[in-house]
Scaffold this motif. Structure first.
Motif, mmCIF file in Angstrom:
data_model
loop_
_atom_site.group_PDB
_atom_site.id
_atom_site.type_symbol
_atom_site.label_atom_id
_atom_site.label_comp_id
_atom_site.label_asym_id
_atom_site.label_seq_id
_atom_site.Cartn_x
_atom_site.Cartn_y
_atom_site.Cartn_z
ATOM 1 N N LEU A 1 0.820 -1.222 0.000
ATOM 2 C CA LEU A 1 0.000 0.000 0.000
ATOM 3 C C LEU A 1 0.850 1.268 0.000
ATOM 4 O O LEU A 1 0.331 2.362 0.193
ATOM 5 C CB LEU A 1 -0.941 0.008 1.211
ATOM 6 N N GLU A 2 2.151 1.144 -0.260
ATOM 7 C CA GLU A 2 3.022 2.310 -0.181
ATOM 8 C C GLU A 2 2.641 3.415 -1.170
ATOM 9 O O GLU A 2 2.886 4.585 -0.904
ATOM 10 C CB GLU A 2 4.485 1.920 -0.361
ATOM 11 N N GLY A 3 1.991 3.086 -2.266
ATOM 12 C CA GLY A 3 1.575 4.089 -3.235
ATOM 13 C C GLY A 3 0.158 4.615 -3.030
ATOM 14 O O GLY A 3 -0.305 5.481 -3.777
ATOM 15 N N MET A 4 -0.541 4.103 -2.035
ATOM 16 C CA MET A 4 -1.935 4.506 -1.792
ATOM 17 C C MET A 4 -2.012 5.972 -1.382
ATOM 18 O O MET A 4 -1.198 6.462 -0.599
ATOM 19 C CB MET A 4 -2.545 3.619 -0.704
ATOM 20 N N ALA A 5 -3.009 6.673 -1.908
ATOM 21 C CA ALA A 5 -3.181 8.089 -1.589
ATOM 22 C C ALA A 5 -3.288 8.309 -0.085
ATOM 23 O O ALA A 5 -2.723 9.269 0.443
ATOM 24 C CB ALA A 5 -4.413 8.645 -2.304
ATOM 25 N N LEU A 6 -3.987 7.452 0.621
ATOM 26 C CA LEU A 6 -4.138 7.598 2.070
ATOM 27 C C LEU A 6 -2.787 7.596 2.775
ATOM 28 O O LEU A 6 -2.577 8.354 3.717
ATOM 29 C CB LEU A 6 -5.019 6.474 2.633
ATOM 30 N N VAL A 7 -1.877 6.773 2.316
ATOM 31 C CA VAL A 7 -0.558 6.664 2.931
ATOM 32 C C VAL A 7 0.302 7.888 2.600
ATOM 33 O O VAL A 7 1.001 8.418 3.451
ATOM 34 C CB VAL A 7 0.136 5.354 2.490
#
Length: 142
Positions: free
Chosen positions: A107-113
Motif C-alpha cells: 500500500l506504499e503508493g496509496m493516496a491515504l498513505v
C-alpha cells in the motif's frame, strides 16, 4: 467500477450516522478542496468507497456506495462546490488503521498513505481488494 475513500471525523459524522440515513443516503457536503471536488465529479453511480474515520480512530470502518452523481453542494452559497450522495453498504469486520496501511508494503503508493489529508481520494482496484481482504471481507461479495 471505480473505488474511492471518504474521510470524516466520527464525532462530526460517523459511519453509524450514515447507516442511520438508510437507502436514501446522505449528501457528502462541506468539501472545500478542488482535488477532492474533482474526484467527486469523476464518480459514477454505484462506485464503491471506503468510509474512513479521521482524527479519532484513523481507520477504515465501512463500505459506501455513490448514490447520486455530483451536484451543487447545498451548504455552499458560492456555486463553486459540488458533492455526491453516499449510502452505507456494510461495516468492515476488522477496521483497517492508517498505521497498518503505512506498514503494508503493498500500500506504499496509496493516496491515504502518501496524502492522508485529502478528504476524498481514489483507491486502486488492487488496494481495494487488499484492504477488503485484510479487513475481513471478500471483495467479490461487495
Amino acid at each position: 467500477m471505480a473505488y474511492w475513500l471518504f474521510k470524516s471525523e466520527p464525532d462530526v459524522f460517523s459511519f453509524d450516522d450514515l447507516v442511520k440515513k438508510g437507502a436514501a443516503g446522505q449528501e457528502w457536503d462541506g468539501v472545500r478542496n478542488y482535488q477532492a471536488r474533482n474526484n467527486m465529479r469523476a464518480m459514477q453511480l454505484g462506485d464503491r468507497g471506503f468510509f474512513y474515520h479521521s482524527n479519532i480512530g484513523k481507520e477504515i470502518v465501512g463500505i459506501v456506495e455513490v448514490a447520486k452523481l455530483a451536484h451543487p453542494d447545498s451548504t455552499d452559497d458560492s456555486g463553486r462546490w459540488e458533492c455526491v450522495d453516499l449510502r452505507a453498504i456494510r461495516p468492515i469486520p476488522k477496521p483497517y488503521s492508517l498505521e497498518t496501511a503505512k506498514a503494508e508494503p503493498r500500500l506504499e503508493g496509496m493516496a491515504l498513505v502518501g496524502n492522508s489529508r485529502l478528504s476524498v481520494q481514489p483507491v486502486t482496484e488492487a488496494e481495494w481488494k487488499l484492504i477488503c481482504e485484510l479487513g475481513g471481507l471478500d471483495p467479490a461479495s461487495i
